[in-house]
Scaffold this motif. Structure first.
Motif, PDB file in Angstrom:
ATOM      1  N   UNK A  19       0.704  -1.047  -0.115  1.00 25.13           N
ATOM      2  CA  UNK A  19      -0.108  -0.072  -0.022  1.00 25.13           C
ATOM      3  C   UNK A  19       0.941   1.079   0.074  1.00 25.13           C
ATOM      4  N   UNK A  20       0.652   2.389  -0.691  1.00 18.67           N
ATOM      5  CA  UNK A  20       1.422   3.435  -0.774  1.00 18.67           C
ATOM      6  C   UNK A  20       1.004   4.791  -0.313  1.00 18.67           C
ATOM      7  N   UNK A  21       0.171   4.359   0.345  1.00 16.15           N
ATOM      8  CA  UNK A  21      -0.324   6.371   0.896  1.00 16.15           C
ATOM      9  C   UNK A  21      -0.193   7.288   0.105  1.00 16.15           C
ATOM     10  N   UNK A  22      -1.048   7.742  -0.871  1.00 17.11           N
ATOM     11  CA  UNK A  22      -0.246   8.550  -1.473  1.00 17.11           C
ATOM     12  C   UNK A  22       1.249   8.717  -1.793  1.00 17.11           C
ATOM     13  N   UNK A  23       2.356   7.734  -2.097  1.00 16.95           N
ATOM     14  CA  UNK A  23       3.665   8.198  -1.801  1.00 16.95           C
ATOM     15  C   UNK A  23       4.510   7.931  -2.755  1.00 16.95           C
ATOM     16  N   UNK A  34       6.760  -8.047  -6.540  1.00 19.10           N
ATOM     17  CA  UNK A  34       6.223  -7.206  -5.481  1.00 19.10           C
ATOM     18  C   UNK A  34       5.783  -6.455  -6.698  1.00 19.10           C
ATOM     19  N   UNK A  35       3.907  -6.027  -6.085  1.00 15.58           N
ATOM     20  CA  UNK A  35       3.339  -5.289  -6.558  1.00 15.58           C
ATOM     21  C   UNK A  35       2.780  -4.564  -6.306  1.00 15.58           C
ATOM     22  N   UNK A  36       2.448  -3.221  -6.054  1.00 19.35           N
ATOM     23  CA  UNK A  36       2.083  -1.619  -5.671  1.00 19.35           C
ATOM     24  C   UNK A  36       0.800  -1.291  -5.785  1.00 19.35           C
ATOM     25  N   UNK A  37      -0.231  -0.702  -5.028  1.00 19.44           N
ATOM     26  CA  UNK A  37      -1.851  -1.344  -5.444  1.00 19.44           C
ATOM     27  C   UNK A  37      -1.750   0.264  -6.247  1.00 19.44           C
ATOM     28  N   UNK A  38      -0.859   1.428  -6.359  1.00 18.64           N
ATOM     29  CA  UNK A  38      -0.533   2.311  -7.263  1.00 18.64           C
ATOM     30  C   UNK A  38       0.172   3.397  -7.195  1.00 18.64           C
ATOM     31  N   UNK A  39       0.840   3.567  -8.675  1.00 13.28           N
ATOM     32  CA  UNK A  39       1.879   3.736  -8.572  1.00 13.28           C
ATOM     33  C   UNK A  39       1.719   5.367  -9.553  1.00 13.28           C
ATOM     34  N   UNK A  40       0.734   5.797  -9.995  1.00  7.24           N
ATOM     35  CA  UNK A  40      -0.031   7.128 -10.307  1.00  7.24           C
ATOM     36  C   UNK A  40       0.578   8.798  -9.313  1.00  7.24           C
ATOM     37  N   UNK A  41       1.368   7.997  -8.409  1.00  5.22           N
ATOM     38  CA  UNK A  41       1.827   9.466  -7.674  1.00  5.22           C
ATOM     39  C   UNK A  41       3.351   8.784  -7.449  1.00  5.22           C
ATOM     40  N   UNK A  42       3.899   8.257  -8.666  1.00  8.11           N
ATOM     41  CA  UNK A  42       5.407   8.462  -8.882  1.00  8.11           C
ATOM     42  C   UNK A  42       5.983   9.623  -9.920  1.00  8.11           C
ATOM     43  N   UNK A  43       4.182  10.004 -10.578  1.00  2.00           N
ATOM     44  CA  UNK A  43       4.501  11.378 -11.207  1.00  2.00           C
ATOM     45  C   UNK A  43       5.141  12.923 -10.831  1.00  2.00           C
ATOM     46  N   UNK A  44       4.791  12.535  -9.504  1.00  2.00           N
ATOM     47  CA  UNK A  44       5.074  14.332  -8.604  1.00  2.00           C
ATOM     48  C   UNK A  44       5.814  14.413  -8.532  1.00  2.00           C
ATOM     49  N   UNK A  45       7.267  13.509  -9.064  1.00  2.00           N
ATOM     50  CA  UNK A  45       8.985  14.110  -8.655  1.00  2.00           C
ATOM     51  C   UNK A  45       9.460  12.880 -10.062  1.00  2.00           C
ATOM     52  N   UNK A  46       9.379  11.986 -10.071  1.00  2.00           N
ATOM     53  CA  UNK A  46      10.064  10.964 -11.110  1.00  2.00           C
ATOM     54  C   UNK A  46       8.516  11.011 -12.509  1.00  2.00           C
ATOM     55  N   UNK A  47       8.541  11.443 -13.305  1.00  2.00           N
ATOM     56  CA  UNK A  47       7.903  11.276 -14.831  1.00  2.00           C
ATOM     57  C   UNK A  47       8.766  10.248 -16.004  1.00  2.00           C
ATOM     58  N   UNK A  48       8.524   9.334 -16.174  1.00  2.00           N
ATOM     59  CA  UNK A  48       8.466   8.257 -16.814  1.00  2.00           C
ATOM     60  C   UNK A  48       9.577   7.487 -15.784  1.00  2.00           C
ATOM     61  N   UNK A  49       9.194   7.233 -14.760  1.00  2.00           N
ATOM     62  CA  UNK A  49      10.025   6.294 -14.318  1.00  2.00           C
ATOM     63  C   UNK A  49      10.095   4.911 -14.665  1.00  2.00           C
ATOM     64  N   UNK A  50       9.044   4.119 -14.997  1.00  2.00           N
ATOM     65  CA  UNK A  50       8.408   2.150 -15.697  1.00  2.00           C
ATOM     66  C   UNK A  50       9.386   3.252 -17.276  1.00  2.00           C
ATOM     67  N   UNK A  51       9.306   3.878 -17.745  1.00  2.00           N
ATOM     68  CA  UNK A  51       9.925   3.511 -19.188  1.00  2.00           C
ATOM     69  C   UNK A  51      11.795   3.866 -18.554  1.00  2.00           C
ATOM     70  N   UNK A  52      12.051   4.465 -17.694  1.00  2.00           N
ATOM     71  CA  UNK A  52      13.555   5.013 -17.522  1.00  2.00           C
ATOM     72  C   UNK A  52      14.372   3.415 -17.294  1.00  2.00           C
ATOM     73  N   UNK A  53      13.230   3.212 -16.438  1.00  2.00           N
ATOM     74  CA  UNK A  53      13.928   1.219 -15.805  1.00  2.00           C
ATOM     75  C   UNK A  53      13.775   0.433 -16.789  1.00  2.00           C
TER      76      UNK A  53
END
Ligand code: S3P
Length: 446
Positions: A397-401, A419-438
């Motif tokens: 559970x990522x708690x909007x973090x 490992x799964x997370x409930x919500x990756x949408x908040x990654x865009x607050x600091x690291x847009x393109x994280x999934x693509x870069x990784x």
């Protein structure tokens, strides 16, 4: 962040070594400060490499509502036309800072020195975070809090008509508190002083000096661990071009992933190595990490280097509380590294983690526990029992973090089960393109 955005579950799984050369997005702290100082300068500020993440974009929207002109030109190039110190206009609507504590607290400071009323609000995570700590010095400067539930958002602030310069010694080591006070002090006659018991990131004072303000910084306290920062009020801020270096806090995720995934060898380009931000690199080196700083250089007033990172076995260490300000955002991913290390890692003095985008102390412990790692919160300390292989298999559970989200995904790249997370949408607050870069490094995230 748009409240209608659907949660975006993501899963990370093992997929062989990480290889390649990448540049993580621009530093969030510097990007937010560049927009705010550009908006307070007279004339045009040119910014390159700006982080175009949600936190920075919500700060930009708020600055427009305060009367500044901000123009994105594509690819992180921005032009800002500022209104001058004390020149903000009353916004017609509440300023919505979304998930951004830095944007909110720094703008509270900037507004506190202007004779206007502004309402501030944010998302459910930001609404839980303490604002009283920043309102206290701003009220001493002459601002008034008109409405606020329990020192939290939503609130309305009336800026000072005649701001008073103050000497402020914060109870907590916080660059946001320091910065808010200095930004309010810009509009005051005479000198505003912030005395820090422990030095925190110094981007505000450096950038103010770069824009022509008179700022003095002197060591403070026993052993000179603190700082006394003195700003001469009512300067004319003169625009200066800013090149935003790659964010060391964002670089932490591919960096730790490369350390943990066997056979990895990556280069992270142009990462800021300001010593007030690099506590994680120091700690990982103590744990046995292989991080080579190549081409150390100065870009736009900050030291940067390319980081070559190769996988390495890690051992547990004790991380002193005094190091916390220089790696305050990096504990979740350090805890992930500690889970894969051999032996116990004790991270001391983490009280401030309880008031980040989530209660990060609790969220980090839950992340590890849910993936089969022994972990304990002991007062303000986090104790991780490193045993080598990590079972994984959890749903976190990522708690909007954003940082809990990325840390959990890094764990999944090296753990035995995904490992799964409930919500990756908040990654865009600091690291847009994280999934693509990784993904470009060979990570399997989806
Ligand atoms: C920041 C300061 C830190 C950090 C945050 C960014 C800044 O917060 O956690 O992500 O840019 O000044 P505190 O000042 O609350 O420690």
């Amino acid at each position: 962040m748009d409240p209608c955005v659907q949660p975006a579950p993501l899963t990370a799984r093992r997929n062989g070594a990480l290889k390649g050369r990448v540049r993580v997005p621009g530093d969030k702290s510097i990007s937010i400060r560049a927009l705010i100082l550009g908006a307070l300068a007279v004339g045009e500020t040119r910014i390159g490499g700006l982080l175009e993440g949600e936190d920075v974009l919500s700060t930009a929207t708020a600055l427009r509502a305060l009367g500044a002109r901000l123009e994105p030109r594509g690819g992180g190039e921005w032009r800002i036309h500022g209104v001058g110190v004390g020149g903000f206009a009353a916004p017609a609507h509440p300023l919505d800072l979304g998930n951004s504590g830095t944007g909110c607290r720094l703008l509270l400071g900037a507004v506190a020195g202007c004779p206007i009323v502004a309402a501030f609000d944010g998302d459910a995570s930001l609404r839980k975070r303490p604002m009283r700590r920043v309102l206290d010095p701003l009220e001493r400067i002459g601002a008034r809090t008109l409405e606020s539930a329990d020192g939290r958002l939503p609130l309305r602030l009336q800026g000072a008509r005649d701001p008073i310069p103050i000497v402020f010694e914060p109870e907590v080591a916080s660059a946001q508190l320091k910065s808010a006070t200095l930004l309010a002090g810009l509009a005051a006659p005479g000198e505003t002083t912030v005395i820090e018991r422990a030095a925190t990131r110094d981007h505000t004072e450096k950038m103010l000096g770069y824009f022509g303000a008179n700022v003095r910084v002197a060591p403070e306290g026993q052993g000179g661990a603190g700082r006394r920062i003195t700003l001469a009020g009512q300067p004319e801020l003169v625009p200066a071009p800013i090149v935003v270096p790659a964010d060391p806090s964002s670089s932490a995720f591919p960096l730790v992933a490369a350390l943990l995934v066997p056979g990895s060898d990556i280069v992270l380009d142009g990462v800021m190595t300001n010593p007030l931000r690099t506590g994680l690199f120091v700690t990982l080196a103590e744990m046995g990490a292989s991080i080579e700083l190549v081409g150390v250089r100065n870009e736009g007033g900050e030291e940067v280097a390319d980081l070559r990172v190769r996988s390495a076995p890690l051992r547990g260490v004790e991380v002193p509380a005094a190091r916390a300000p220089s790696m305050i955002d990096e504990y979740p991913v350090l805890a992930v590294a500690a889970a894969f290390a051999e032996g116990i890692t004790v991270m001391r003095g983490l009280k401030e983690l309880r008031v980040k985008e989530s209660d990060r102390l609790a969220a980090t412990a839950a992340l590890l526990r849910g993936n089969g790692v022994e972990v304990e919160i002991d007062g303000d300390d986090l104790v991780v029992q490193g045993k080598g292989p990590v079972p994984g298999g959890g749903l976190v559970t990522t708690h909007m973090d954003h940082r809990i989200a990325m840390s959990a995904l890094v764990m999944g790249l090296a753990s035995e089960r995904p490992v799964a997370i409930d919500d990756g949408s908040f990654i865009a607050t600091s690291f847009p393109g994280f999934v693509e870069l990784m993904g470009s490094l060979g990570a399997e995230l989806g």
